[in-house]
Design an enzyme around this catalytic site. Structure first.
Site: not given
Ligand code: 6GU
Length: 239
Positions: A86, A113, A150, A164
């Site tokens: 993150p 963690e 893709r 897209d």
């Protein structure tokens, strides 16, 4: 392109590689996916891959030895080692386009963690999929792999991703298929008119409308063309 996924939970990827476009890309041999169980690299007599953090605190930390040995066994000179965390740079369509040019991507998935900080010396980039926290990097790595795969030549037709959302900096225009009328809702006439230029303008206008409504910041930071300025003026007088 080859994608190696380093994980403690290889079973999470079974459905991913056996479904739809990803499965076809593998069968066509455009994409190779290798799932590597990092636990198989542990030299700990109890098979441990994680341990308590120095300094104390909640949670367990992934140890250097199994993770670094798994990276060393998987990488070649052509590999890009990507750590899923993150704290990484946020995935954007532009990042997926860049990754789609690589020969070999290694997606390193943590759990608990996080990783021992020293593992970062073996990593080329850190990637996050957005500002929220997941239980591990696995789901995030599938998001990255899916969005990159893709875009690789031959996986889907070029036109299906040139339109897209985000590829041209706008959200995608609305789509319709049969029937022409459904519970009183009709397909816009222009789409059945066969007039290609009108269809193109309609789609650009509806892309602008949707983007202005859902993601106004994308319009604010955009260099608008004269046609886009005209269409936005029409939209604003309609609404
Ligand atoms: Cl890559 N990992 C985890 N654990 N949480 C996330 C993430 C990654 N990206 C967003 N949230």
């Amino acid at each position: 392109m080859k994608i190696s996924i380093l994980t403690l939970f290889p079973e999470m990827f079974t459905g991913f590689v056996e479904t739809s476009i990803i499965k076809k890309a593998i069968l066509k041999e455009i994409i190779e996916i290798e799932v590597v169980d990092m636990r198989s690299f542990t030299e700990d007599k109890h098979n441990r891959v994680d341990d308590y953090p120095y300094g104390g605190g909640a949670g367990l930390v992934l140890m250097c030895q199994p993770v670094v040995d798994a990276i060393k066994a998987t990488r070649t000179e052509d590999s890009l080692v990507v750590m899923m965390t993150p704290q990484g740079k946020t995935l954007k369509q532009s990042v997926s386009y860049d990754l789609a040019k690589e020969k070999h991507i290694i997606l390193l998935c943590g759990h608990y963690e996080g990783f021992d900080e020293r593992i970062r010396s073996y990593v080329d980039m850190e990637l996050s999929i957005g500002d929220y926290v997941l239980t591990g990097g696995e789901v995030a790595s599938m998001v990255v792999a899916d969005s990159v795969i893709r875009l690789v030549d031959g996986v889907i037709t070029q036109e299906s991703h040139e339109d897209d959302s985000f590829s041209n900096g706008l959200l995608e225009y609305p789509h319709y298929t049969r029937p022409r009328e459904y519970e009183g809702m009709e397909v816009p006439d222009v789409l059945v008119s066969g007039h290609h230029e009108n269809v193109r303008n309609y789609r650009l206008k509806e892309s602008l409308r949707k983007t202005q409504k859902m993601r106004p910041e994308l319009i604010e930071s955009r260099d608008l063309t004269p046609l886009e300025i005209k269409l936005l003026a029409e939209i604003n007088s309609e609404e």
